[in-house]
Motif scaffolding. Sequence first.
Motif, PDB file in Angstrom:
ATOM      1  N   ASP A   1      40.590  39.873  32.413  1.00  0.00           N
ATOM      2  CA  ASP A   1      40.592  40.862  31.332  1.00  0.00           C
ATOM      3  C   ASP A   1      39.320  41.712  31.394  1.00  0.00           C
ATOM      4  N   GLY A   2      38.186  41.031  31.505  1.00  0.00           N
ATOM      5  CA  GLY A   2      36.910  41.743  31.529  1.00  0.00           C
ATOM      6  C   GLY A   2      36.739  42.600  32.758  1.00  0.00           C
ATOM      7  N   LEU A   3      37.093  42.041  33.919  1.00  0.00           N
ATOM      8  CA  LEU A   3      36.911  42.772  35.173  1.00  0.00           C
ATOM      9  C   LEU A   3      37.851  43.976  35.248  1.00  0.00           C
ATOM     10  N   GLU A   4      39.041  43.814  34.697  1.00  0.00           N
ATOM     11  CA  GLU A   4      39.995  44.924  34.731  1.00  0.00           C
ATOM     12  C   GLU A   4      39.577  46.024  33.759  1.00  0.00           C
ATOM     13  N   ALA A   5      39.076  45.621  32.589  1.00  0.00           N
ATOM     14  CA  ALA A   5      38.606  46.605  31.610  1.00  0.00           C
ATOM     15  C   ALA A   5      37.457  47.426  32.181  1.00  0.00           C
ATOM     16  N   ALA A   6      36.672  46.811  33.077  1.00  0.00           N
ATOM     17  CA  ALA A   6      35.554  47.515  33.707  1.00  0.00           C
ATOM     18  C   ALA A   6      36.005  48.308  34.928  1.00  0.00           C
ATOM     19  N   GLY A   7      37.301  48.229  35.240  1.00  0.00           N
ATOM     20  CA  GLY A   7      37.826  49.016  36.356  1.00  0.00           C
ATOM     21  C   GLY A   7      37.512  48.439  37.719  1.00  0.00           C
ATOM     22  N   LEU A   8      37.143  47.163  37.778  1.00  0.00           N
ATOM     23  CA  LEU A   8      36.730  46.571  39.047  1.00  0.00           C
ATOM     24  C   LEU A   8      37.892  45.918  39.789  1.00  0.00           C
ATOM     25  N   ILE A   9      38.879  45.480  39.064  1.00  0.00           N
ATOM     26  CA  ILE A   9      40.068  44.936  39.698  1.00  0.00           C
ATOM     27  C   ILE A   9      41.300  45.483  38.977  1.00  0.00           C
ATOM     28  N   GLN A  10      42.446  45.235  39.577  1.00  0.00           N
ATOM     29  CA  GLN A  10      43.677  45.780  39.032  1.00  0.00           C
ATOM     30  C   GLN A  10      44.765  44.717  39.083  1.00  0.00           C
ATOM     31  N   ARG A  11      45.494  44.606  37.988  1.00  0.00           N
ATOM     32  CA  ARG A  11      46.646  43.717  37.962  1.00  0.00           C
ATOM     33  C   ARG A  11      47.891  44.519  38.307  1.00  0.00           C
ATOM     34  N   THR A  12      48.614  44.063  39.292  1.00  0.00           N
ATOM     35  CA  THR A  12      49.877  44.715  39.617  1.00  0.00           C
ATOM     36  C   THR A  12      50.961  43.647  39.701  1.00  0.00           C
ATOM     37  N   PRO A  13      52.175  44.007  39.320  1.00  0.00           N
ATOM     38  CA  PRO A  13      53.257  43.016  39.375  1.00  0.00           C
ATOM     39  C   PRO A  13      53.543  42.594  40.812  1.00  0.00           C
TER      40      PRO A  13
ATOM     41  N   PRO B   1      56.085  41.919  43.549  1.00  0.00           N
ATOM     42  CA  PRO B   1      57.502  42.182  43.820  1.00  0.00           C
ATOM     43  C   PRO B   1      58.177  40.889  44.245  1.00  0.00           C
ATOM     44  N   GLY B   2      59.229  40.539  43.571  1.00  0.00           N
ATOM     45  CA  GLY B   2      59.931  39.328  43.937  1.00  0.00           C
ATOM     46  C   GLY B   2      59.684  38.173  42.979  1.00  0.00           C
ATOM     47  N   ASP B   3      58.648  38.283  42.149  1.00  0.00           N
ATOM     48  CA  ASP B   3      58.408  37.271  41.114  1.00  0.00           C
ATOM     49  C   ASP B   3      57.762  37.950  39.920  1.00  0.00           C
ATOM     50  N   ARG B   4      58.596  38.270  38.929  1.00  0.00           N
ATOM     51  CA  ARG B   4      58.087  39.076  37.835  1.00  0.00           C
ATOM     52  C   ARG B   4      57.239  38.273  36.845  1.00  0.00           C
ATOM     53  N   ARG B   5      57.099  36.946  37.105  1.00  0.00           N
ATOM     54  CA  ARG B   5      56.167  36.183  36.280  1.00  0.00           C
ATOM     55  C   ARG B   5      54.725  36.412  36.741  1.00  0.00           C
ATOM     56  N   ALA B   6      54.555  36.487  38.048  1.00  0.00           N
ATOM     57  CA  ALA B   6      53.203  36.499  38.613  1.00  0.00           C
ATOM     58  C   ALA B   6      52.592  37.898  38.643  1.00  0.00           C
ATOM     59  N   LYS B   7      51.269  37.930  38.650  1.00  0.00           N
ATOM     60  CA  LYS B   7      50.550  39.192  38.768  1.00  0.00           C
ATOM     61  C   LYS B   7      49.581  39.119  39.936  1.00  0.00           C
ATOM     62  N   GLN B   8      49.624  40.193  40.719  1.00  0.00           N
ATOM     63  CA  GLN B   8      48.789  40.288  41.894  1.00  0.00           C
ATOM     64  C   GLN B   8      47.437  40.854  41.479  1.00  0.00           C
ATOM     65  N   VAL B   9      46.382  40.304  42.018  1.00  0.00           N
ATOM     66  CA  VAL B   9      45.042  40.760  41.668  1.00  0.00           C
ATOM     67  C   VAL B   9      44.420  41.452  42.872  1.00  0.00           C
ATOM     68  N   ALA B  10      44.069  42.704  42.703  1.00  0.00           N
ATOM     69  CA  ALA B  10      43.466  43.456  43.808  1.00  0.00           C
ATOM     70  C   ALA B  10      42.182  44.133  43.353  1.00  0.00           C
ATOM     71  N   VAL B  11      41.215  44.201  44.242  1.00  0.00           N
ATOM     72  CA  VAL B  11      39.942  44.855  43.931  1.00  0.00           C
ATOM     73  C   VAL B  11      40.118  46.362  44.045  1.00  0.00           C
ATOM     74  N   THR B  12      39.497  47.077  43.163  1.00  0.00           N
ATOM     75  CA  THR B  12      39.462  48.536  43.284  1.00  0.00           C
ATOM     76  C   THR B  12      38.288  48.918  44.179  1.00  0.00           C
ATOM     77  N   ASP B  13      38.217  50.202  44.523  1.00  0.00           N
ATOM     78  CA  ASP B  13      37.082  50.654  45.320  1.00  0.00           C
ATOM     79  C   ASP B  13      35.783  50.433  44.556  1.00  0.00           C
ATOM     80  N   ALA B  14      35.834  50.726  43.256  1.00  0.00           N
ATOM     81  CA  ALA B  14      34.643  50.495  42.428  1.00  0.00           C
ATOM     82  C   ALA B  14      34.282  49.015  42.416  1.00  0.00           C
TER      83      ALA B  14
END
Lengths: 169, 169
Positions: free
Chosen positions: B82-94, B96-109
């Motif tokens: 929650d904190g890291l995403e609010a700061a724009g440092l990572i991104q939660r994306t769904p 594909p293939g499992d709508r329960r899970a969320k993929q965590v990816a780092v942003t450029d920032a």
Amino acid sequence: MSQPVVDRGADLRDALGADIGWLLGQTLRSYMRMADGAAQDLPGGMRGYQVLTAAANGCVSTQLSLARELGLDRTVMTHLIDGLEAAGLIQRTPVPGDRRAKQVAVTDAGRAEWQRVRDLLGRAEDHLLDPLSPDDRGAFRTLLRRVAGQQKLDVGAMCQMASEVREDC
Amino acid sequence: MSQPVVDRGADLRDALGADIGWLLGQTLRSYMRMADGAAQDLPGGMRGYQVLTAAANGCVSTQLSLARELGLDRTVMTHLIDGLEAAGLIQRTPVPGDRRAKQVAVTDAGRAEWQRVRDLLGRAEDHLLDPLSPDDRGAFRTLLRRVAGQQKLDVGAMCQMASEVREDC
DNA sequence: TATTGTTATACTCTATAACTATA
DNA sequence: TATAGTTATAGAGTATAACAATA
């Protein structure tokens, strides 16, 4: 800019293994899992054991100097000693010459309990250092002691203070 | 019984220096004092940094596998992300293939911020290992990595899982 | 029925301040 | 005025349980 994006293909194990904070944290956590079992019967757990260590092996000392020695707050020390004293492992006695201070001394039961837990912790340590050869274990202990030793104990000042109270130091 | 009382004259420094739990704790505390300054601007502090490390260097992964990887509870992971995403440092994306899970990816920032903090932490590490010679620093790092490595990461399983999602792993 | 993520709750640890009795 | 010890309170960190959505 001609380089590929930094660390894009690096392995997570390498990234975490390069982080000494993570390595120390994982190592301590791993040790604590075993150590908590050894110290679970001791009031205050591992911190209680450290108080017992200091009281059993150092010079007789007051609560405050013990707290400073172990890097604990004096309010925490009060609670820890409450538990250890209620279990009959240590004893608070007034310091002759300063009626504000209280001298902390290990009882015979406390010394026996300290040795019991120390032996159990020795086994936890053996298990922790299992992946190292005997020689490497010695090297690791030596290096760790040198790294940890940089925030120095100031044991000298503590013994000097305590010697104003007793001379068996 | 003919021996003198055990450890009666031993020095406190020796007693604590023989306790590997105390040595690890003091070392980690000493490091954390410096590291907290480096990671103070990062949501979640040092734990936030470790999440960022895992997200930046490992395979793309879900919150749960990230939590398992770092030995954190999944409820803690939610708050950290929650904190890291609010700061724009990572991104939660769904995923594909499992709508329960969320993929965590780092942003450029996030990657830039990770590198910034990593460099600061490197200085803290240099300072921590200051009492050792360059050779001894390498030896200490190697030994510590082996000791910490015994509770193995299971990175393989994690990468396998993530590769079901993306193929850039 | 099990799993992923979220929320709410409780418990531990720690930090701070206030209080007492002494110095 | 400063110090040793105690007590009370608030904060962070962590663990647990319950929940919704999905498998």
